[in-house]
Design a protein around this motif. Sequence first.
Motif, PDB file in Angstrom:
ATOM      1  N   GLY A  56      61.529 133.809  33.766  1.00 36.02           N
ATOM      2  CA  GLY A  56      60.886 133.087  32.662  1.00 36.02           C
ATOM      3  C   GLY A  56      60.059 131.925  33.179  1.00 36.02           C
ATOM      4  N   LEU A  57      60.260 130.746  32.596  1.00 36.09           N
ATOM      5  CA  LEU A  57      59.552 129.559  33.064  1.00 36.09           C
ATOM      6  C   LEU A  57      60.171 128.998  34.340  1.00 36.09           C
ATOM      7  N   GLY A  58      61.340 129.505  34.708  1.00 39.94           N
ATOM      8  CA  GLY A  58      61.909 129.148  36.005  1.00 39.94           C
ATOM      9  C   GLY A  58      62.926 128.033  35.996  1.00 39.94           C
ATOM     10  N   TYR A  59      63.232 127.478  34.824  1.00 37.61           N
ATOM     11  CA  TYR A  59      64.208 126.380  34.802  1.00 37.61           C
ATOM     12  C   TYR A  59      64.839 126.249  33.423  1.00 37.61           C
ATOM     13  N   GLU A  60      65.938 125.488  33.389  1.00 40.07           N
ATOM     14  CA  GLU A  60      66.547 125.005  32.162  1.00 40.07           C
ATOM     15  C   GLU A  60      66.788 123.512  32.338  1.00 40.07           C
ATOM     16  N   MET A  61      66.777 122.764  31.234  1.00 43.22           N
ATOM     17  CA  MET A  61      66.900 121.312  31.281  1.00 43.22           C
ATOM     18  C   MET A  61      68.268 120.861  30.779  1.00 43.22           C
ATOM     19  N   VAL A  62      68.774 119.775  31.381  1.00 40.79           N
ATOM     20  CA  VAL A  62      70.120 119.282  31.108  1.00 40.79           C
ATOM     21  C   VAL A  62      70.074 117.780  30.843  1.00 40.79           C
ATOM     22  N   ILE A  63      70.842 117.333  29.853  1.00 40.62           N
ATOM     23  CA  ILE A  63      71.071 115.909  29.628  1.00 40.62           C
ATOM     24  C   ILE A  63      72.577 115.694  29.516  1.00 40.62           C
ATOM     25  N   HIS A  64      73.082 114.655  30.186  1.00 44.03           N
ATOM     26  CA  HIS A  64      74.488 114.267  30.087  1.00 44.03           C
ATOM     27  C   HIS A  64      74.590 112.915  29.378  1.00 44.03           C
ATOM     28  N   THR A  65      75.587 112.762  28.517  1.00 43.57           N
ATOM     29  CA  THR A  65      75.839 111.490  27.843  1.00 43.57           C
ATOM     30  C   THR A  65      77.338 111.209  27.839  1.00 43.57           C
ATOM     31  N   PRO A  66      77.739 109.933  27.794  1.00 39.50           N
ATOM     32  CA  PRO A  66      79.174 109.615  27.789  1.00 39.50           C
ATOM     33  C   PRO A  66      79.862 109.948  26.473  1.00 39.50           C
ATOM     34  N   THR A  67      79.107 109.951  25.369  1.00 40.32           N
ATOM     35  CA  THR A  67      79.665 110.255  24.052  1.00 40.32           C
ATOM     36  C   THR A  67      78.799 111.306  23.368  1.00 40.32           C
ATOM     37  N   GLU A  68      79.334 111.922  22.331  1.00 39.79           N
ATOM     38  CA  GLU A  68      78.571 112.935  21.610  1.00 39.79           C
ATOM     39  C   GLU A  68      77.407 112.285  20.871  1.00 39.79           C
ATOM     40  N   GLU A  69      76.217 112.859  21.009  1.00 35.48           N
ATOM     41  CA  GLU A  69      75.000 112.302  20.418  1.00 35.48           C
ATOM     42  C   GLU A  69      74.155 113.429  19.834  1.00 35.48           C
ATOM     43  N   ARG A  70      73.312 113.076  18.879  1.00 36.15           N
ATOM     44  CA  ARG A  70      72.364 114.048  18.325  1.00 36.15           C
ATOM     45  C   ARG A  70      71.022 113.987  19.026  1.00 36.15           C
ATOM     46  N   TRP A  71      70.644 112.828  19.512  1.00 39.74           N
ATOM     47  CA  TRP A  71      69.292 112.667  20.060  1.00 39.74           C
ATOM     48  C   TRP A  71      69.003 113.585  21.258  1.00 39.74           C
ATOM     49  N   PRO A  72      69.978 113.896  22.153  1.00 38.88           N
ATOM     50  CA  PRO A  72      69.636 114.814  23.255  1.00 38.88           C
ATOM     51  C   PRO A  72      69.220 116.196  22.760  1.00 38.88           C
TER      52      PRO A  72
END
Length: 229
Positions: free
Chosen positions: A108-124
């Motif tokens: 496909g496009l060759g990648y997937e993106m990841v975000i880590h946060t300390p608490t559950e969030e909607r913005w990521p």
Amino acid sequence: MKAPETDEDFVQWYEDCWADRDEVEYPKLFGAIHEDVIALEGSGALEAWLDNDDPSLPKEADPNWLPMGVRVAPPSPEYPYWTYVTSGLSNPFTLAPGDDLPEGASSGLGYEMVIHTPTEERWPVLRLLDMMAYNLVCARLFAVGHRYPVEGTLTGGDTKLSGFVFVTDPSRPAHFDLPSGKVQLITLVGVTKNEMAFSRSNGMDRLMAKLTDAGPAYITRPDRDEVKL
């Protein structure tokens, strides 16, 4: 090597590649992960990018894009933080039945993106959906070492963070393999405007070293202070 040549076999192979990533690779990389995919379809993210005046860009979504989305992994003993990861950019939607698969090619496009946060969030979730739509509609891809400022703040609320830097998380493999090709994992780390400028002038490694000295560098903490530059 070739992609399966008949439509029926190709569809099954496509679905098998997707399942291999989401049901095999992701649990190994991120621990237990919620079954639900928060899909691009119905999110409004695609529509926002499709509403453009550029005649070279599509005005309708490719049906292959619609079920792509974001998956969420809650904290675990091994990974004591929340993880948000895109699901679909590495689908082999760029191929057709019978297409050649060169050795070492990306899926496909060759990648997937990841975000880590300390608490559950909607913005990521919202940020990743928007950035997926940007990739797909505008055909502009991200890579490790890139920087991505946003309008306002990263969360839309009270934070000093105003963009992302794109890095490789040393706690995980930099990529994994699917039957359709290689997939890179790109971790997005929230930074301030000054931190982003510092990385541009001094290099990403020096910025990440400063973030590491100040705390868990690869986990985005919207309430943190700007590091001393």
